[in-house]
Write an enzyme that holds these catalytic residues in place. Structure first.
Site, mmCIF file in Angstrom:
data_model
loop_
_atom_site.group_PDB
_atom_site.id
_atom_site.type_symbol
_atom_site.label_atom_id
_atom_site.label_comp_id
_atom_site.label_asym_id
_atom_site.label_seq_id
_atom_site.Cartn_x
_atom_site.Cartn_y
_atom_site.Cartn_z
ATOM 1 N N ASN B 35 8.616 23.113 85.937
ATOM 2 C CA ASN B 35 7.408 23.918 85.807
ATOM 3 C C ASN B 35 7.577 25.253 86.549
ATOM 4 O OD1 ASN B 35 4.615 24.869 86.489
ATOM 5 N ND2 ASN B 35 4.053 23.017 85.376
ATOM 6 N N HIS B 46 6.001 24.832 81.259
ATOM 7 C CA HIS B 46 5.948 23.492 81.831
ATOM 8 C C HIS B 46 7.400 22.977 81.924
ATOM 9 C CE1 HIS B 46 1.493 22.171 80.957
ATOM 10 N NE2 HIS B 46 1.566 23.242 81.732
ATOM 11 N N GLU B 48 8.959 20.486 80.472
ATOM 12 C CA GLU B 48 9.570 20.179 79.176
ATOM 13 C C GLU B 48 9.884 21.453 78.401
ATOM 14 O OE1 GLU B 48 6.779 19.096 80.528
ATOM 15 O OE2 GLU B 48 6.214 17.086 79.837
ATOM 16 N N SER B 73 3.995 12.394 82.199
ATOM 17 C CA SER B 73 3.509 12.260 80.825
ATOM 18 C C SER B 73 3.251 13.635 80.200
ATOM 19 C CB SER B 73 2.221 11.440 80.866
ATOM 20 O OG SER B 73 1.723 11.186 79.583
ATOM 21 N N CYS B 75 1.891 16.840 78.357
ATOM 22 C CA CYS B 75 0.592 17.402 77.954
ATOM 23 C C CYS B 75 0.605 17.720 76.455
ATOM 24 C CB CYS B 75 0.303 18.674 78.750
ATOM 25 S SG CYS B 75 1.169 20.129 78.103
ATOM 26 N N CYS B 78 3.390 20.334 75.411
ATOM 27 C CA CYS B 78 4.755 19.797 75.418
ATOM 28 C C CYS B 78 4.911 18.701 74.359
ATOM 29 C CB CYS B 78 5.109 19.283 76.813
ATOM 30 S SG CYS B 78 5.053 20.615 78.047
ATOM 31 N N ASP B 138 -3.022 24.205 85.587
ATOM 32 C CA ASP B 138 -1.840 23.859 84.787
ATOM 33 C C ASP B 138 -2.184 22.983 83.588
ATOM 34 O OD1 ASP B 138 1.048 24.369 84.793
ATOM 35 O OD2 ASP B 138 1.227 22.186 84.850
#
Lengths: 145, 145
Positions: B35, B46, B48, B73, B75, B78, B138
């Protein structure tokens, strides 16, 4: 939408994929961008993502009150970003050359307006004809070998 | 997953949000990231997304055969990127401090594995306690004024 089309034309002039986007908050453009796959070798800078990045870090209250304009129906990634930030209004130039995740967005309460704009459709139609492999790469599709 | 945790720790050391991700193709890490909201003032990087960007432009066949590892996990944004590129395998460190769009991913045929990793959970739990406003920003949530 004219500002988003200007971004799409700017991308085309740079040798890139002609998709542009702007984010408007309280009558003012706070972010603008275009697809940068070719220009920056980017896998994530679609038009909408570029506009979000250009807008910078914003509080949730700004996104909630913003409208995103994009020349083309938003793909899964850009639709996910719209959902993450709770953007409730999206104006789409066209969805004839590519239909993104409009059903998902609507199912989550996002208000969509599709303009069926001939300029947007023409830009994409010509680009896809001229660069089918590049276009397939941008939407995660396999090109025929 | 250790490489993703290393990325999360790197972000924390930089003063950022401790979420990291790597993309593995045929046993090799082809992209890694964390991130970068704080470090680059980025709304889209982010963990990912950073890993996808680091992997660069890839053909659909690479994504289809890749596994994405992420400490948290994913979002909506992503998850949308995972769907766009057709990544079929996602390994998630934890989903206790934040549950992303796992149901959507599974409904589209993405294979998820949640590790319930105590290190990942601990990193996020401490960060959220220390920086609730930053975390809310975020994930597109409004902080209490």
């Amino acid at each position: 939408m004219q500002a988003a089309i200007d971004e799409a034309r700017k991308s085309l002039a740079e040798g890139g994929i002609p998709i542009g986007s702007v984010i408007v908050h309280q009558g003012r453009i706070i972010g603008r961008g275009h697809n940068r796959r070719v220009q920056q070798g980017s896998a994530i800078l679609h038009g909408e993502m570029s506009a979000l990045e250009d807008a910078g870090r914003q509080p949730a209250s700004v996104y909630a009150d913003a409208t995103l304009y994009t020349t083309l129906s938003p793909c899964a990634m850009c639709s996910g970003a719209i959902l993450l930030y709770g953007i409730k209004q999206v104006v789409i130039g066209e969805h004839h050359t590519f239909l993104g995740e409009e059903a998902l967005l609507q199912s989550r309460g996002v208000n969509l307006q599709v303009l069926h704009d001939a300029t947007c459709t023409g830009l994409m139609r010509r680009f896809i004809e001229d660069h089918p492999q590049l276009w397939n790469e941008d939407i995660g599709e396999q090109s025929e070998p």
